[in-house]
Motif scaffolding. Structure first.
Motif, mmCIF file in Angstrom:
data_model
loop_
_atom_site.group_PDB
_atom_site.id
_atom_site.type_symbol
_atom_site.label_atom_id
_atom_site.label_comp_id
_atom_site.label_asym_id
_atom_site.label_seq_id
_atom_site.Cartn_x
_atom_site.Cartn_y
_atom_site.Cartn_z
ATOM 1 N N PRO A 71 0.821 -1.206 0.000
ATOM 2 C CA PRO A 71 0.000 0.000 0.000
ATOM 3 C C PRO A 71 0.859 1.261 0.000
ATOM 4 C CG PRO A 71 -0.249 -1.213 2.063
ATOM 5 C CD PRO A 71 0.677 -1.989 1.193
ATOM 6 N N ARG A 72 0.316 2.289 -0.635
ATOM 7 C CA ARG A 72 1.004 3.579 -0.658
ATOM 8 C C ARG A 72 0.827 4.289 0.674
ATOM 9 N NH1 ARG A 72 -1.134 6.730 -5.769
ATOM 10 N NH2 ARG A 72 -0.778 8.314 -4.225
ATOM 11 N N ASN A 73 1.785 5.124 1.012
ATOM 12 C CA ASN A 73 1.669 5.939 2.219
ATOM 13 C C ASN A 73 0.529 6.938 2.045
ATOM 14 O OD1 ASN A 73 3.807 4.687 3.449
ATOM 15 N ND2 ASN A 73 5.294 6.200 2.767
ATOM 16 N N PHE A 74 -0.170 7.214 3.108
ATOM 17 C CA PHE A 74 -1.267 8.183 3.073
ATOM 18 C C PHE A 74 -0.687 9.589 2.999
ATOM 19 C CE2 PHE A 74 -4.550 10.868 4.960
ATOM 20 C CZ PHE A 74 -5.654 10.458 4.229
ATOM 21 N N THR A 75 -1.180 10.383 2.091
ATOM 22 C CA THR A 75 -0.727 11.769 1.933
ATOM 23 C C THR A 75 -1.826 12.706 2.429
ATOM 24 O OG1 THR A 75 -1.565 11.823 -0.324
ATOM 25 C CG2 THR A 75 0.757 11.217 -0.033
ATOM 26 N N THR A 103 -4.508 14.138 7.919
ATOM 27 C CA THR A 103 -3.232 13.434 7.782
ATOM 28 C C THR A 103 -3.307 11.984 8.236
ATOM 29 O OG1 THR A 103 -2.533 14.269 9.933
ATOM 30 C CG2 THR A 103 -1.857 15.535 7.986
ATOM 31 N N ASP A 104 -4.456 11.593 8.772
ATOM 32 C CA ASP A 104 -4.663 10.224 9.224
ATOM 33 C C ASP A 104 -5.716 9.567 8.332
ATOM 34 O OD1 ASP A 104 -4.416 8.108 11.472
ATOM 35 O OD2 ASP A 104 -6.585 8.453 11.279
ATOM 36 N N GLU A 105 -5.397 8.412 7.768
ATOM 37 C CA GLU A 105 -6.289 7.762 6.811
ATOM 38 C C GLU A 105 -7.638 7.395 7.419
ATOM 39 O OE1 GLU A 105 -6.123 4.350 3.350
ATOM 40 O OE2 GLU A 105 -4.538 4.411 4.851
ATOM 41 N N ALA A 106 -7.643 6.864 8.622
ATOM 42 C CA ALA A 106 -8.903 6.480 9.266
ATOM 43 C C ALA A 106 -9.766 7.706 9.537
ATOM 44 C CB ALA A 106 -8.631 5.712 10.548
ATOM 45 N N ASP A 107 -9.143 8.782 10.002
ATOM 46 C CA ASP A 107 -9.873 10.024 10.249
ATOM 47 C C ASP A 107 -10.432 10.582 8.939
ATOM 48 O OD1 ASP A 107 -10.852 12.177 11.817
ATOM 49 O OD2 ASP A 107 -9.106 13.391 11.252
ATOM 50 N N ALA A 108 -9.638 10.531 7.884
ATOM 51 C CA ALA A 108 -10.097 11.011 6.578
ATOM 52 C C ALA A 108 -11.312 10.222 6.099
ATOM 53 C CB ALA A 108 -8.967 10.923 5.555
ATOM 54 N N ALA A 143 -19.102 14.362 -2.603
ATOM 55 C CA ALA A 143 -17.966 14.520 -1.694
ATOM 56 C C ALA A 143 -16.890 13.475 -1.980
ATOM 57 C CB ALA A 143 -18.430 14.398 -0.240
ATOM 58 N N TYR A 144 -15.631 13.903 -1.906
ATOM 59 C CA TYR A 144 -14.497 12.986 -2.068
ATOM 60 C C TYR A 144 -13.259 13.586 -1.422
ATOM 61 C CZ TYR A 144 -13.058 15.936 -6.027
ATOM 62 O OH TYR A 144 -12.680 16.989 -6.820
ATOM 63 N N LEU A 145 -12.223 12.763 -1.279
ATOM 64 C CA LEU A 145 -10.949 13.212 -0.712
ATOM 65 C C LEU A 145 -10.041 13.694 -1.834
ATOM 66 C CD1 LEU A 145 -10.312 10.285 1.787
ATOM 67 C CD2 LEU A 145 -11.000 12.610 2.369
ATOM 68 N N ALA A 146 -9.438 14.856 -1.628
ATOM 69 C CA ALA A 146 -8.511 15.409 -2.615
ATOM 70 C C ALA A 146 -7.140 15.600 -1.964
ATOM 71 C CB ALA A 146 -9.025 16.744 -3.141
ATOM 72 N N ASP A 147 -6.094 15.219 -2.672
ATOM 73 C CA ASP A 147 -4.723 15.390 -2.186
ATOM 74 C C ASP A 147 -4.345 16.862 -2.163
ATOM 75 O OD1 ASP A 147 -4.027 12.648 -1.874
ATOM 76 O OD2 ASP A 147 -3.790 12.485 -4.046
ATOM 77 N N VAL A 148 -3.610 17.242 -1.110
ATOM 78 C CA VAL A 148 -3.090 18.603 -1.018
ATOM 79 C C VAL A 148 -1.629 18.567 -0.594
ATOM 80 C CG1 VAL A 148 -5.277 19.793 -0.559
ATOM 81 C CG2 VAL A 148 -3.978 18.861 1.340
ATOM 82 N N ASP A 149 -0.914 19.600 -0.988
ATOM 83 C CA ASP A 149 0.472 19.786 -0.582
ATOM 84 C C ASP A 149 0.462 20.782 0.574
ATOM 85 O OD1 ASP A 149 3.182 20.196 -0.341
ATOM 86 O OD2 ASP A 149 3.438 21.126 -2.302
ATOM 87 N N VAL A 150 1.077 20.420 1.673
ATOM 88 C CA VAL A 150 1.058 21.282 2.859
ATOM 89 C C VAL A 150 2.436 21.851 3.188
ATOM 90 C CG1 VAL A 150 -0.992 20.248 3.887
ATOM 91 C CG2 VAL A 150 1.244 19.264 4.367
ATOM 92 N N THR A 151 3.321 21.903 2.217
ATOM 93 C CA THR A 151 4.671 22.408 2.485
ATOM 94 C C THR A 151 4.728 23.927 2.608
ATOM 95 O OG1 THR A 151 5.197 22.382 0.128
ATOM 96 C CG2 THR A 151 5.830 20.448 1.423
ATOM 97 N N GLY A 152 3.768 24.640 2.052
ATOM 98 C CA GLY A 152 3.763 26.099 2.131
ATOM 99 C C GLY A 152 2.935 26.599 3.296
#
Length: 101
Positions: free
Chosen positions: A2-6, A39-44, A61-70
């Motif tokens: 499995p891929r890491n959760f982002t 940031t937690d898959e179960a919570d998401a 409704a759906y989950l969308a990936d985001v970048d949180v580096t900024g």
């Protein structure tokens, strides 16, 4: 394997107005910067289930990936970037204030 959760946000369209909205800790917002970052898959998964049950407010409704580096979250996919900017014309929505630019 499995891929890491982002990091993700819950997004949908407002049922009556049709514009893009994002789930916050206490409701919904039209601004990605105010969205709850998951940031937690179960919570998401639980937040997505909660959103999907709000059929009087949202659709799709759906989950969308985001970048949180900024400083603020930013979409990682062009589709989400397009959705976050608002309608593709300047007559309404988030881009209304830009129509005289």
């Amino acid at each position: 394997m499995p891929r890491n959760f982002t990091p993700k946000v819950v997004t949908a369209n407002h049922l009556l107005k049709g514009d893009v909205i994002y789930q916050t800790a206490n409701g919904w917002t039209r601004h990605l910067a105010e969205a709850e970052i998951l940031t937690d898959e179960a919570d998401a998964d639980l937040r997505l289930i909660d959103a999907a049950q709000q059929t009087n407010v949202v659709v799709g409704a759906y989950l969308a990936d985001v970048d949180v580096t900024g400083d603020t979250p930013s979409p990682t996919h062009f589709r989400e970037d397009f959705r976050a900017r608002g309608p593709s014309n300047y007559a309404h929505g988030k881009q209304e204030e830009l129509r005289n630019v």
